[in-house]
Design a protein around this motif. Structure first.
Motif, mmCIF file in Angstrom:
data_model
loop_
_atom_site.group_PDB
_atom_site.id
_atom_site.type_symbol
_atom_site.label_atom_id
_atom_site.label_comp_id
_atom_site.label_asym_id
_atom_site.label_seq_id
_atom_site.Cartn_x
_atom_site.Cartn_y
_atom_site.Cartn_z
ATOM 1 N N TRP A 6 0.845 -1.188 0.000
ATOM 2 C CA TRP A 6 0.000 0.000 0.000
ATOM 3 C C TRP A 6 0.887 1.246 0.000
ATOM 4 O O TRP A 6 2.095 1.184 0.225
ATOM 5 C CB TRP A 6 -0.913 0.019 1.233
ATOM 6 N N GLN A 8 0.903 5.697 1.045
ATOM 7 C CA GLN A 8 0.276 6.658 1.950
ATOM 8 C C GLN A 8 -1.056 7.123 1.389
ATOM 9 O O GLN A 8 -2.004 7.396 2.140
ATOM 10 C CB GLN A 8 1.200 7.862 2.172
ATOM 11 N N ALA A 9 -1.160 7.172 0.064
ATOM 12 C CA ALA A 9 -2.437 7.551 -0.547
ATOM 13 C C ALA A 9 -3.530 6.548 -0.189
ATOM 14 O O ALA A 9 -4.696 6.924 -0.004
ATOM 15 C CB ALA A 9 -2.280 7.643 -2.064
ATOM 16 N N THR A 10 -3.163 5.263 -0.079
ATOM 17 C CA THR A 10 -4.134 4.241 0.322
ATOM 18 C C THR A 10 -4.651 4.531 1.721
ATOM 19 O O THR A 10 -5.862 4.460 1.981
ATOM 20 C CB THR A 10 -3.481 2.841 0.307
ATOM 21 N N ASP A 12 -4.693 7.401 3.376
ATOM 22 C CA ASP A 12 -5.519 8.609 3.380
ATOM 23 C C ASP A 12 -6.899 8.343 2.766
ATOM 24 O O ASP A 12 -7.917 8.835 3.267
ATOM 25 C CB ASP A 12 -4.814 9.723 2.598
ATOM 26 N N GLN A 13 -6.922 7.560 1.698
ATOM 27 C CA GLN A 13 -8.190 7.257 1.029
ATOM 28 C C GLN A 13 -9.120 6.454 1.938
ATOM 29 O O GLN A 13 -10.327 6.717 2.009
ATOM 30 C CB GLN A 13 -7.927 6.492 -0.259
ATOM 31 N N LEU A 14 -8.572 5.473 2.640
ATOM 32 C CA LEU A 14 -9.390 4.642 3.530
ATOM 33 C C LEU A 14 -9.984 5.461 4.665
ATOM 34 O O LEU A 14 -11.155 5.295 5.030
ATOM 35 C CB LEU A 14 -8.556 3.485 4.089
ATOM 36 N N ALA A 16 -10.486 8.764 4.635
ATOM 37 C CA ALA A 16 -11.420 9.741 4.080
ATOM 38 C C ALA A 16 -12.731 9.096 3.650
ATOM 39 O O ALA A 16 -13.797 9.723 3.723
ATOM 40 C CB ALA A 16 -10.770 10.443 2.886
ATOM 41 N N GLU A 17 -12.661 7.829 3.218
ATOM 42 C CA GLU A 17 -13.872 7.143 2.774
ATOM 43 C C GLU A 17 -14.881 6.996 3.906
ATOM 44 O O GLU A 17 -16.093 7.132 3.703
ATOM 45 C CB GLU A 17 -13.494 5.764 2.230
ATOM 46 N N ASP A 18 -14.378 6.746 5.125
ATOM 47 C CA ASP A 18 -15.284 6.511 6.254
ATOM 48 C C ASP A 18 -15.669 7.800 6.978
ATOM 49 O O ASP A 18 -16.741 7.880 7.575
ATOM 50 C CB ASP A 18 -14.628 5.536 7.236
ATOM 51 N N PRO A 20 -15.300 11.438 5.709
ATOM 52 C CA PRO A 20 -14.850 12.507 4.807
ATOM 53 C C PRO A 20 -14.982 13.898 5.409
ATOM 54 O O PRO A 20 -14.231 14.804 5.043
ATOM 55 C CB PRO A 20 -15.756 12.336 3.590
#
Length: 280
Positions: A6, A8-10, A12-14, A16-18, A20
């Motif tokens: 993975w 760092q973008a992964t 951050d995305q995870l 932010a998904e939960d 935002p």
């Protein structure tokens, strides 16, 4: 050391998904700055996967972490695998994403490890590999999980392996023609040919493919194929595919398969992770 699949973008995305726009409940209760402690443990015997990424989720959210187990480790029921301490806002933000990630990936890793163990109990040198039937968009996670369980990917996709299906052969005058063409085009690659019946085995065997992928054949069929291959094409490997799972892995291994090709781990029941959060 666990391969870092993975970025760092992964992470951050995870997160932010939960959440935002933040954690409405925790913020409305005014708990963000209170000290909290989270512990994560396996409720049953399991092969752990994803705990390092879970750790980075808590770190990115703003808490400190102790990792108590590593991906690939087999841990007993009740074993602590991670502790996070910090502001409650950080703990609550990463909690459910981290827990769910470890549950799904550890479920896949555990079933994979069980299939590998069952097959190698009767055939120590057998290879267990998984298909490309990963959930679209989740290939990196699912491949990490089967690797944690001791398997390797059979095909990561269409771009890196040669697999001649009957559907390809339908456009050719004979499967042997396809094998010769593939060997000329990509001489550094193994040529795998899928067969579904003993008659198809007979038709293909003179061309001596590198691997015969026997689709949905029974263990008894595999025993026949293995005997014919040993006699007439000893360099060819026999792969049992289609319907291979924990209940029959040992039978296919006993029958003489060199490789077990399975999708079963991808539909594994998630592991059950116990999480306790309390004021610190």
């Amino acid at each position: 050391m666990t391969f870092r699949w993975w970025t760092q973008a992964t992470v951050d995305q995870l997160l932010a998904e939960d959440a935002p726009y933040g954690d409405l409940t925790t913020e409305a209760l005014g708990l963000e700055a209170q000290d909290a402690r989270l512990s994560m443990a396996m409720r049953s015997d399991a092969t752990v996967c994803g705990v390092e990424l879970a750790s980075e989720l808590f770190l990115a959210a703003g808490s400190d972490v102790q990792l108590l187990a590593a991906t690939g480790a087999r841990v007993p029921a009740g074993a602590l695998i991670l502790i996070a301490e910090g502001p409650a806002g950080a703990i609550f933000r990463a909690w459910k994403v981290a827990q769910t990630l470890v549950e799904y990936l550890s479920g896949i890793a555990t079933l994979t490890a069980d299939i590998v163990a069952a097959a190698r109990a009767v055939s120590p040198e057998i290879a267990v590999v998984t298909t490309r039937k990963t959930f679209p968009g989740a290939k990196a996670q699912m491949i990490a999980a089967i690797r944690a369980g001791g398997a390797y990917p059979h095909r990561l996709g269409l771009s890196e392996t040669l697999l001649l299906f009957p559907e390809h052969a339908a456009f050719l005058s004979a499967a042997g023609e396809g094998i010769a063409t593939l060997r000329r085009a990509a001489p550094e690659k193994k040529v795998v040919v899928e067969v579904k019946t003993l008659d198809e085995v007979e038709a293909v065997l003179p061309a001596q493919p590198d691997v015969l992928q026997c689709e949905k054949m029974t263990p008894d069929d595999i025993r026949v194929v293995a005997a014919r291959v040993a006699e007439r094409a000893p360099a060819t490997k026999v792969a049992a595919a289609g319907g291979v799972n924990l209940s029959n892995a040992a039978a296919y291994a006993t029958a003489g398969a060199h490789v077990l090709v399975t999708s079963a781990p991808y539909w594994a029941k998630p592991a059950d992770v116990k999480v306790v959060i309390a004021p610190d």
